[in-house]
Design an enzyme around this catalytic site. Structure first.
Site, PDB file in Angstrom:
ATOM      1  N   ARG A   1       6.808   1.497   6.583  1.00  0.00           N
ATOM      2  CA  ARG A   1       6.339   0.922   7.835  1.00  0.00           C
ATOM      3  C   ARG A   1       7.101  -0.379   8.064  1.00  0.00           C
ATOM      4  O   ARG A   1       7.163  -1.231   7.182  1.00  0.00           O
ATOM      5  CB  ARG A   1       4.853   0.627   7.731  1.00  0.00           C
ATOM      6  CG  ARG A   1       4.335  -0.036   8.963  1.00  0.00           C
ATOM      7  CD  ARG A   1       2.923  -0.528   8.766  1.00  0.00           C
ATOM      8  NE  ARG A   1       2.470  -1.162  10.000  1.00  0.00           N
ATOM      9  CZ  ARG A   1       1.609  -2.156  10.041  1.00  0.00           C
ATOM     10  NH1 ARG A   1       1.110  -2.642   8.931  1.00  0.00           N
ATOM     11  NH2 ARG A   1       1.248  -2.680  11.178  1.00  0.00           N
TER      12      ARG A   1
ATOM     13  N   HIS B   1       1.169  -0.988  16.548  1.00  0.00           N
ATOM     14  CA  HIS B   1       0.338   0.171  16.174  1.00  0.00           C
ATOM     15  C   HIS B   1       0.899   1.485  16.730  1.00  0.00           C
ATOM     16  O   HIS B   1       0.151   2.455  16.911  1.00  0.00           O
ATOM     17  CB  HIS B   1      -1.109   0.043  16.719  1.00  0.00           C
ATOM     18  CG  HIS B   1      -1.914  -1.059  16.110  1.00  0.00           C
ATOM     19  ND1 HIS B   1      -2.840  -1.782  16.844  1.00  0.00           N
ATOM     20  CD2 HIS B   1      -1.956  -1.564  14.875  1.00  0.00           C
ATOM     21  CE1 HIS B   1      -3.414  -2.674  16.065  1.00  0.00           C
ATOM     22  NE2 HIS B   1      -2.886  -2.566  14.857  1.00  0.00           N
TER      23      HIS B   1
ATOM     24  N   LYS C   1       0.860  -1.188   0.000  1.00  0.00           N
ATOM     25  CA  LYS C   1       0.000   0.000   0.000  1.00  0.00           C
ATOM     26  C   LYS C   1       0.892   1.232   0.000  1.00  0.00           C
ATOM     27  O   LYS C   1       1.960   1.214   0.608  1.00  0.00           O
ATOM     28  CB  LYS C   1      -0.865   0.018   1.261  1.00  0.00           C
ATOM     29  CG  LYS C   1      -1.891  -1.069   1.287  1.00  0.00           C
ATOM     30  CD  LYS C   1      -2.934  -0.790   2.355  1.00  0.00           C
ATOM     31  CE  LYS C   1      -3.847  -1.978   2.515  1.00  0.00           C
ATOM     32  NZ  LYS C   1      -3.783  -2.630   3.779  1.00  0.00           N
TER      33      LYS C   1
ATOM     34  N   GLU D   1      -1.558   6.975   9.737  1.00  0.00           N
ATOM     35  CA  GLU D   1      -0.187   6.474   9.871  1.00  0.00           C
ATOM     36  C   GLU D   1       0.688   6.962   8.718  1.00  0.00           C
ATOM     37  O   GLU D   1       1.872   7.239   8.899  1.00  0.00           O
ATOM     38  CB  GLU D   1      -0.198   4.945   9.934  1.00  0.00           C
ATOM     39  CG  GLU D   1      -0.773   4.452  11.253  1.00  0.00           C
ATOM     40  CD  GLU D   1      -1.240   3.013  11.227  1.00  0.00           C
ATOM     41  OE1 GLU D   1      -0.497   2.150  11.678  1.00  0.00           O
ATOM     42  OE2 GLU D   1      -2.355   2.760  10.749  1.00  0.00           O
TER      43      GLU D   1
ATOM     44  N   ASP E   1     -16.024  -9.452  10.958  1.00  0.00           N
ATOM     45  CA  ASP E   1     -16.302  -8.034  10.729  1.00  0.00           C
ATOM     46  C   ASP E   1     -17.368  -7.543  11.703  1.00  0.00           C
ATOM     47  O   ASP E   1     -18.499  -8.050  11.709  1.00  0.00           O
ATOM     48  CB  ASP E   1     -16.768  -7.834   9.276  1.00  0.00           C
ATOM     49  CG  ASP E   1     -16.780  -6.364   8.886  1.00  0.00           C
ATOM     50  OD1 ASP E   1     -17.250  -5.525   9.692  1.00  0.00           O
ATOM     51  OD2 ASP E   1     -16.320  -6.054   7.771  1.00  0.00           O
ATOM     52  N   MET E   2     -16.998  -6.548  12.498  1.00  0.00           N
ATOM     53  CA  MET E   2     -17.904  -6.024  13.526  1.00  0.00           C
ATOM     54  C   MET E   2     -19.245  -5.587  12.935  1.00  0.00           C
ATOM     55  O   MET E   2     -20.286  -5.722  13.578  1.00  0.00           O
ATOM     56  CB  MET E   2     -17.198  -4.859  14.225  1.00  0.00           C
ATOM     57  CG  MET E   2     -17.916  -4.311  15.418  1.00  0.00           C
ATOM     58  SD  MET E   2     -18.203  -5.562  16.690  1.00  0.00           S
ATOM     59  CE  MET E   2     -16.754  -5.382  17.707  1.00  0.00           C
TER      60      MET E   2
ATOM     61  N   GLY F   1      -9.373  -1.729  15.272  1.00  0.00           N
ATOM     62  CA  GLY F   1      -9.574  -2.122  13.879  1.00  0.00           C
ATOM     63  C   GLY F   1      -9.642  -3.636  13.831  1.00  0.00           C
ATOM     64  O   GLY F   1      -9.978  -4.278  14.837  1.00  0.00           O
ATOM     65  N   ALA F   2      -9.304  -4.218  12.680  1.00  0.00           N
ATOM     66  CA  ALA F   2      -9.261  -5.686  12.604  1.00  0.00           C
ATOM     67  C   ALA F   2      -8.219  -6.192  13.609  1.00  0.00           C
ATOM     68  O   ALA F   2      -8.449  -7.133  14.363  1.00  0.00           O
ATOM     69  CB  ALA F   2      -8.903  -6.110  11.190  1.00  0.00           C
TER      70      ALA F   2
ATOM     71  N   HIS G   1      -7.019   1.881  19.561  1.00  0.00           N
ATOM     72  CA  HIS G   1      -6.930   1.578  18.122  1.00  0.00           C
ATOM     73  C   HIS G   1      -7.749   0.315  17.903  1.00  0.00           C
ATOM     74  O   HIS G   1      -7.293  -0.801  18.159  1.00  0.00           O
ATOM     75  CB  HIS G   1      -5.466   1.385  17.716  1.00  0.00           C
ATOM     76  CG  HIS G   1      -5.291   1.066  16.259  1.00  0.00           C
ATOM     77  ND1 HIS G   1      -4.729   1.943  15.359  1.00  0.00           N
ATOM     78  CD2 HIS G   1      -5.617  -0.038  15.543  1.00  0.00           C
ATOM     79  CE1 HIS G   1      -4.723   1.391  14.155  1.00  0.00           C
ATOM     80  NE2 HIS G   1      -5.257   0.183  14.239  1.00  0.00           N
TER      81      HIS G   1
ATOM     82  N   ARG H   1      -7.973 -12.590  15.959  1.00  0.00           N
ATOM     83  CA  ARG H   1      -6.949 -12.939  16.959  1.00  0.00           C
ATOM     84  C   ARG H   1      -7.580 -13.031  18.342  1.00  0.00           C
ATOM     85  O   ARG H   1      -8.473 -12.250  18.679  1.00  0.00           O
ATOM     86  CB  ARG H   1      -5.848 -11.870  16.988  1.00  0.00           C
ATOM     87  CG  ARG H   1      -4.888 -11.975  15.824  1.00  0.00           C
ATOM     88  CD  ARG H   1      -3.895 -10.839  15.823  1.00  0.00           C
ATOM     89  NE  ARG H   1      -4.063 -10.019  14.644  1.00  0.00           N
ATOM     90  CZ  ARG H   1      -3.502  -8.829  14.452  1.00  0.00           C
ATOM     91  NH1 ARG H   1      -2.716  -8.310  15.373  1.00  0.00           N
ATOM     92  NH2 ARG H   1      -3.703  -8.151  13.348  1.00  0.00           N
TER      93      ARG H   1
END
Ligand code: AMP
Length: 396
Positions: free
Chosen positions: A90, A179, A15, A382, A282-283, A209-210, A207, A240
């Site tokens: 990163r 993170h 990315k 980020e 996925d929430m 996220g996934a 934080h 996780r």
């Protein structure tokens, strides 16, 4: 004006964002997907909503990055490769060697390679991204920005496990967190929103996220964080497990006849929201059926419980709290999740402003004006933090 590329290289994807610096303006962003597979995809978004996409077989990172850079030229996003004066990468694991971003030298690259032991899926891909960009853009400064660096300020009592001390000295067995770039970014923005120096604040940054992690930030520094030796520890995540009693892992392995690798795969890829609900990681999918599916509700309840539990720990550890900050996919977008969490924090003096919580947009204070402890929603960035670090190191 000089342009800086922020890069997040994975094993089969990459990315990127291209920013005009120091104006901090994003001029293009996108990704290369399915590197090494058939029908790889290069996507570039630029201008006012323009999108470029090409699908072709890309055998390796070098071919992919070459294609990307050439496309930037063809699309007139850049006129010359030398316009890109800095590339920030990163890097997932920085161990104890890196407590801040650094200009990449041979010695730095060698350390990133050696730290692959701590992040076998990520560091080798990060290092490969660095090497390819160095080859294709030899005049650009190359900077490594570590996920773990921000957490290097944790005091020893917070980062050490209660294991025989020699495992720390022999193998670096300790908590490194993750993170860090995101926690650092939202903490800096929170200080601006609260109009106070960051060094005077006690913050808890969520934080969510996934991958999800929670950090206690005291005196402007990471004081404790929920992820551990690896990003598997801490709160419940998409797939996780977060924290589990280690004895239970052996017990399950024995009964299910699972190898270490198989068990690790389950803990990383089949646990968390997905494992509890058996519906989705996925929430959004879970929230959609919260009223009709007991397992979806249970997964959400466990997620909220873990978040609240860590906040409680960190308030106690820091001896107080000025603000909590929501960020990442769930933290930025889920109105009901933020409400569920804040509703459990009345004890600490946090009061939700329901109208504010419903608002869309960037950087919103979602607590009431008389809330003793503030709650903020701050979209993470980020890539901008990476570009800023490149800029700082370029000017040194
Ligand atoms: P991230 O890892 O920060 O990209 O976040 C990705 C996660 O954010 C996904 O797994 C979703 O579960 C979650 N997410 C994104 N939008 C929403 C939303 N509106 N409500 C709840 N969860 C969301």
């Amino acid at each position: 004006m000089a342009k800086t590329m922020a890069v997040n290289a994975g094993s089969s994807s990459l990315k990127f964002q291209l920013l005009e610096m120091p104006a901090e303006q994003v001029i293009a962003k996108g990704q290369i997907e399915r590197i090494g597979l058939k029908d790889s995809i290069v996507t570039i978004k630029y201008g006012d909503g323009q999108k470029f996409e090409t699908i072709e077989d890309i055998d390796n990172h070098e071919i992919g990055i070459n294609k990307l850079l050439q496309s930037l030229l063809d699309l007139h996003i850049i006129t010359d490769f030398n316009e890109i004066t800095g590339v920030g990468h990163r890097v997932v694991a920085g161990g104890e060697w890196f407590n801040q971003s650094v200009v990449v030298t041979e010695n730095v690259l060698e350390k990133i390679d050696r730290l692959a032991e701590y992040a076998p899926l990520h560091n080798p891909a990060n290092a490969m991204g660095i090497r390819v960009f160095q080859k294709l853009l030899p005049n650009a400064i190359s900077v490594a920005v570590f996920d773990t660096a921000f957490h290097q300020t944790m005091p020893k009592e917070n980062y050490l496990y209660s294991l025989p001390y020699q495992y720390y000295t022999r193998y670096g067995a300790r908590k490194y967190g993750a993170h860090g770039t995101s926690h650092r970014y939202v903490a800096e923005r929170a200080a601006v929103m609260l109009d106070k120096p960051l060094t005077d604040l006690k913050l808890i940054t969520l934080h969510l996220g996934a991958g999800a992690s929670i950090t206690a930030i005291k005196d402007g520094k990471s004081f404790d964080t929920s992820m551990g030796f690896t990003p598997l520890a801490g709160i419940t995540m998409a797939t996780r497990s977060g924290d589990v009693d280690p004895s239970l892992i052996y017990y399950i392995q024995e009964h299910e006849k699972l190898s270490n690798a198989e068990m690790l795969k389950i803990l990383n890829g089949k646990s968390g929201l997905l494992g509890i609900s058996s519906i989705s990681s996925d929430m959004r999918d879970l929230l959609d059926v919260i009223d009709t599916n007991d397992h979806a509700k249970l997964a959400i309840d466990i997620f909220v419980n873990r978040v609240v539990k860590y906040i409680g720990q960190y308030v106690a550890e820091m001896g107080g709290i000025d603000a909590i900050v929501f960020t990442a996919g769930i933290g930025e977008n889920s109105v009901p999740l933020r409400k569920m969490i804040i509703d459990k924090l009345g004890y600490f003096g946090i009061k939700l402003d329901e109208k504010q919580n419903e608002k869309r947009g960037s950087e919103i204070e979602i607590s009431t004006s008389d809330s003793a402890v503030k709650a903020l929603m701050i979209p993470t960035n980020e890539e901008l933090m990476i570009a800023r670090d490149v800029e700082t190191l370029k000017n040194k």
